[in-house]
Design an enzyme around this catalytic site. Structure first.
Site, PDB file in Angstrom:
ATOM      1  N   ASP A  78       7.080  18.779  -7.415  1.00 51.18           N
ATOM      2  CA  ASP A  78       7.060  19.941  -6.527  1.00 51.18           C
ATOM      3  C   ASP A  78       6.134  19.575  -5.377  1.00 51.18           C
ATOM      4  O   ASP A  78       4.913  19.685  -5.482  1.00 51.18           O
ATOM      5  CB  ASP A  78       6.549  21.173  -7.282  1.00 51.18           C
ATOM      6  CG  ASP A  78       6.648  22.452  -6.459  1.00 51.18           C
ATOM      7  OD1 ASP A  78       7.042  22.370  -5.289  1.00 51.18           O
ATOM      8  OD2 ASP A  78       6.305  23.526  -6.991  1.00 51.18           O
ATOM      9  N   GLU A 138      12.580  15.745  -4.572  1.00 48.82           N
ATOM     10  CA  GLU A 138      12.185  16.535  -5.738  1.00 48.82           C
ATOM     11  C   GLU A 138      13.221  16.420  -6.853  1.00 48.82           C
ATOM     12  O   GLU A 138      12.876  16.333  -8.035  1.00 48.82           O
ATOM     13  CB  GLU A 138      11.987  17.991  -5.330  1.00 48.82           C
ATOM     14  CG  GLU A 138      10.752  18.222  -4.466  1.00 48.82           C
ATOM     15  CD  GLU A 138      10.590  19.661  -4.043  1.00 48.82           C
ATOM     16  OE1 GLU A 138       9.440  20.075  -3.795  1.00 48.82           O
ATOM     17  OE2 GLU A 138      11.614  20.375  -3.950  1.00 48.82           O
ATOM     18  N   ASN A 146       8.363  -3.526   2.817  1.00 51.10           N
ATOM     19  CA  ASN A 146       6.963  -3.334   3.164  1.00 51.10           C
ATOM     20  C   ASN A 146       6.681  -3.656   4.631  1.00 51.10           C
ATOM     21  O   ASN A 146       5.967  -2.921   5.317  1.00 51.10           O
ATOM     22  CB  ASN A 146       6.099  -4.210   2.254  1.00 51.10           C
ATOM     23  CG  ASN A 146       4.618  -4.025   2.483  1.00 51.10           C
ATOM     24  OD1 ASN A 146       4.148  -2.923   2.707  1.00 51.10           O
ATOM     25  ND2 ASN A 146       3.873  -5.119   2.412  1.00 51.10           N
ATOM     26  N   GLN A 186       8.768  26.783   1.859  1.00 54.96           N
ATOM     27  CA  GLN A 186       9.248  25.622   1.104  1.00 54.96           C
ATOM     28  C   GLN A 186      10.770  25.536   1.159  1.00 54.96           C
ATOM     29  O   GLN A 186      11.338  24.462   1.387  1.00 54.96           O
ATOM     30  CB  GLN A 186       8.808  25.717  -0.356  1.00 54.96           C
ATOM     31  CG  GLN A 186       7.349  25.486  -0.626  1.00 54.96           C
ATOM     32  CD  GLN A 186       7.086  25.378  -2.122  1.00 54.96           C
ATOM     33  OE1 GLN A 186       7.644  24.521  -2.802  1.00 54.96           O
ATOM     34  NE2 GLN A 186       6.226  26.245  -2.645  1.00 54.96           N
ATOM     35  N   HIS A 202       0.834  -1.210   0.000  1.00 54.81           N
ATOM     36  CA  HIS A 202       0.000   0.000   0.000  1.00 54.81           C
ATOM     37  C   HIS A 202       0.869   1.260   0.000  1.00 54.81           C
ATOM     38  O   HIS A 202       1.860   1.328   0.717  1.00 54.81           O
ATOM     39  CB  HIS A 202      -0.868   0.047   1.258  1.00 54.81           C
ATOM     40  CG  HIS A 202      -1.975  -0.958   1.293  1.00 54.81           C
ATOM     41  ND1 HIS A 202      -1.774  -2.282   1.591  1.00 54.81           N
ATOM     42  CD2 HIS A 202      -3.301  -0.813   1.076  1.00 54.81           C
ATOM     43  CE1 HIS A 202      -2.935  -2.914   1.558  1.00 54.81           C
ATOM     44  NE2 HIS A 202      -3.880  -2.045   1.242  1.00 54.81           N
TER      45      HIS A 202
END
Length: 420
Positions: free
Chosen positions: A253, A247, A153, A263, A122
């Site tokens: 972004d 990024e 996981n 940011q 997931h």
């Protein structure tokens, strides 16, 4: 020709042009899951099949038709999303994504993962979505699933999920974005790319309103990149990264709706030239004092603190009758006069097997037992959920089959050790 007749012709021409023109998809989302931004400016436009926006009650994601998995998934997490649970965990087969199949694109099925060696992993955890049957089932739609190495996981990825829920239990809310990088081949007859790495960013805020305006340079942020392989450490902090690095690796972004100066303060440094280098504190905040040429060391074996603790390990049942996994437990006692919150504390052995405490408060004079196997957590009994024993069985010939347990608080201090 009369003026009235000319107007009728003009109106007819406009109507015909409107009927045959192709509308431009515009992203006007009001989804709570995209409050911090749409990382790739995804839109629900079939003409953009590798950046296709799907918005649901449980999450928002950008789907990639050509790789058969999401590029990113974003979700908002509050306490009411999972506690108290209003529904049980879905127990059926994983579900063909109805949006993908309706578009006529190739789609993943439950059997595509069978016997591949990969978990159906997931991105938005089912444990984050227990408020209704609908949102629980949506986490099992296969657009929210990626081929994930079992040790990834079930190890550090799961423990970071538990850490995030624990932060929410402590009076916070979280915005989480997770996704994929690269390729380790395919499964499902080439339909589904196996990602080479998985990444996640967690933004933690105290509960409140107007969340976007409350994000500051001091906001708590967790960022990780984990190799999608077996053999990983359970300690998710070993895979810490930065928003700027993620990024850089993905072209996304991640906090596009956040003020640019905030940011920049939260982004941290760009990727190290050495992908194995650990260079960033787990909680970024302003990311002050970070230096990608100065790794933060993680000692393999912690050193006990000299302060006598009120909480200590008093007993380990390392060789119970019957099945070790079922019968093993560690007893921890609070010998102090005030309750102790063990949330996010760690219990580990010499080999590095790690248990992260869920929300757990031990009252003064109380105790809690951590069982190796599976069960339902209560105030006095917590369950590791392992299928292999942790604690070595001592023998009588003195060949050194002993073990040591370490109880470590959320700040990394060793509070108690127990050698047997």
């Amino acid at each position: 020709m009369s003026r009235r007749y000319l107007w009728l012709l003009l109106l007819l021409w406009v109507a015909c042009f409107s009927a045959y023109s192709v509308p431009t998809a515009v992203n006007t989302s009001t989804s709570r899951h995209l409050a911090l931004g749409n990382p790739s400016n995804a839109v629900a436009d079939p003409a953009q099949p590798n950046n296709y926006l799907i918005e649901r009650e449980a999450y928002a994601l950008a789907y990639q038709r050509d790789s058969g998995i999401a590029r990113w998934v974003s979700w908002h997490l509050t306490l009411t999303d999972f506690s108290p649970a209003q529904t049980d965990r879905y127990s059926g087969n994983f579900i063909v994504d109805p949006t993908i199949s309706a578009l006529g694109w190739p789609y993943a099925t439950h059997s595509d993962y069978t016997n591949t060696g990969y978990d159906r992993g997931h991105l938005t955890p089912s444990g984050d979505r227990l408020s209704s049957d609908l949102v629980q089932r949506e986490t099992f739609y296969l657009a929210n699933i990626v081929p994930q190495a079992p040790d990834n996981n079930q190890g550090p990825w799961r423990l970071l999920e538990e850490h995030t829920r624990n932060r929410v239990r402590a009076g916070n809310e979280a915005y989480v974005i997770g996704g994929t990088i690269g390729s380790n081949g395919t499964i499902g007859n080439g339909k589904i790319v196996v990602p080479a790495e998985l990444w996640k960013v967690v933004v933690v805020l105290p509960e409140g309103d107007n969340d976007l305006a409350r994000i500051t340079a001091e906001t708590e942020v967790v960022a990780v990149i984990m190799p999608n392989i077996n053999g990983l450490s359970n300690d998710y902090t070993e895979y810490r990264s930065s928003i700027a690095c993620i990024e850089q690796r993905t072209g996304l972004d991640l906090l596009s709706n956040v003020a640019p100066e905030i940011q920049a303060a939260l982004a941290g440094p760009h990727c190290s030239t050495n992908p194995q280098k650990i260079f960033l504190p787990l909680v970024i905040g302003q990311a002050e004092g970070t230096n990608e040429s100065t790794p933060t060391p993680i000692p393999p074996t912690p050193t006990p603190t000299p302060i006598p603790p009120a909480v200590r390990i008093t007993y380990i049942e390392y060789n119970p009758p019957g099945d070790d996994v079922v019968g093993e437990y560690v007893r921890i006692v609070n010998e102090g006069t005030t309750p102790v919150d063990l949330t996010d504390w760690i219990l580990r052995d010499e080999a590095g097997a790690t248990f992260v405490f869920p929300f757990s408060v031990v009252p003064a004079g109380g105790r809690v037992q951590v069982w190796t196997g599976s069960g339902i957590n209560t105030n006095e009994h917590l369950y590791w959920g392992r299928n292999q024993a942790v604690w070595n069985n001592t023998d009588q010939d003195g060949d050194g089959d002993r073990d040591t347990a370490f109880l470590i608080d959320r700040n990394g201090n060793v509070i108690s050790t127990y050698r047997y």
